[in-house]
Design a protein around this motif. Structure first.
Motif, mmCIF file in Angstrom:
data_model
loop_
_atom_site.group_PDB
_atom_site.id
_atom_site.type_symbol
_atom_site.label_atom_id
_atom_site.label_comp_id
_atom_site.label_asym_id
_atom_site.label_seq_id
_atom_site.Cartn_x
_atom_site.Cartn_y
_atom_site.Cartn_z
ATOM 1 N N ASP A 67 0.865 -1.182 0.000
ATOM 2 C CA ASP A 67 0.000 0.000 0.000
ATOM 3 C C ASP A 67 0.902 1.232 0.000
ATOM 4 N N LEU A 70 0.857 4.487 2.231
ATOM 5 C CA LEU A 70 1.469 4.541 3.568
ATOM 6 C C LEU A 70 2.571 5.593 3.639
ATOM 7 N N GLU A 77 1.185 3.727 11.589
ATOM 8 C CA GLU A 77 0.398 3.010 10.578
ATOM 9 C C GLU A 77 1.288 2.154 9.680
ATOM 10 N N LYS A 80 2.180 -0.966 11.616
ATOM 11 C CA LYS A 80 1.020 -1.857 11.745
ATOM 12 C C LYS A 80 0.719 -2.584 10.431
ATOM 13 N N GLU A 81 0.743 -1.844 9.316
ATOM 14 C CA GLU A 81 0.339 -2.416 8.034
ATOM 15 C C GLU A 81 1.395 -3.335 7.423
#
Length: 259
Positions: A67, A70, A77, A80-81
């Motif tokens: 992603d 990000l 974040e 976490k991702e």
């Protein structure tokens, strides 16, 4: 120009012209540029290039799993991702570190401006690459085998401070990124306007190396920066203003086992 060189130029012109089409980029004919073309962020596109090693299909699969938005989100974040993301030599800590580092750089710098700061010294793309690598290392404050492989190390220099031709790797993924960003056709993106395409260097990988030897573009046996520069200089005899327009065709000739 010798007769054999004229024939080789004719072959490469036909190949490069016929492959200058979006049909060359598909999941049936995977290439990291397929994912890079969907990005509108220079740092995301650079990530696509740096992770472009190994099997083309697996590269595209991994890039599709990322992603890239990000790069505009918080470091929490990002952690976490990406805690379960890894690719070949990069574990999740390495992937997280590169996203965090690029996020920090992106908040402070325009990537083309950053590259230009190094390049403008003698219009040398190697100086630009070296300058950006050093900025990334400084901003990352992180080192591991996987991270250092991904980014590359600053280029080795002689006692006078000049970049060595022998003793340095070809910096294939960096030169491929520059081809994407500087050249402008149906394949390449042409997003950067301050770098001259005549200064680009062939992104030398095993395919382009082997095909170049077989075609007579190179008579060295070492896979290094000097070989990338020698092939580039040979291609300048065919098109002095845009020598790297032949790169994609040479690469496909090897990947598809045509040569």
């Amino acid at each position: 120009m010798l007769k054999k060189d004229k024939e080789l130029k004719e072959l490469l012109d036909i190949e490069s012209n016929s492959r200058n089409t979006n049909f060359e980029l598909s999941y049936e004919k995977p290439d990291p540029l397929l994912v890079a073309k969907r990005q509108n962020d220079d740092f995301a596109i650079l990530l696509c290039a740096l992770f472009a090693y190994g099997n083309a299909k697996l590269i595209v699969k991994f890039l599709d799993s990322l992603d890239f938005s990000l790069l505009n989100k918080s470091e929490e974040e990002i952690e976490k991702e990406l805690k379960n993301h890894y690719y070949r030599f990069q574990n999740s800590a390495d992937v997280i570190a590169i996203f965090k580092t690029f996020r920090r750089l992106k908040n402070e710098n325009n990537l083309e401006d950053l590259f230009y700061d190094g390049y403008k010294k003698d219009n040398c793309v190697l100086e630009g690459i070296d300058f950006v690598i050093q900025k990334i290392k400084l901003k990352a404050n992180y080192s591991s085998q996987g991270f250092d492989f991904l980014i590359g190390n600053p280029l080795k220099r002689d006692k006078k401070g000049f970049i060595k031709e022998i003793g340095n790797a070809p910096y294939k993924r960096w030169n491929m990124f520059l081809r994407w960003m500087v050249r402008d056709d149906n394949l390449d993106l042409g997003l950067w306007k301050n770098i001259d395409k005549k200064d680009l260097i062939l992104p030398l990988d095993t395919h382009t190396f082997n095909v170049s030897v077989k075609l007579g573009l190179l008579d060295r046996k070492s896979y290094d920066l000097k070989s990338a520069l020698e092939i580039t200089n040979k291609l300048k005899e065919f098109d002095n203003l845009d020598p790297i327009k032949y790169d994609f065709a040479i690469y496909r000739l090897g990947q598809e086992k045509i040569i």
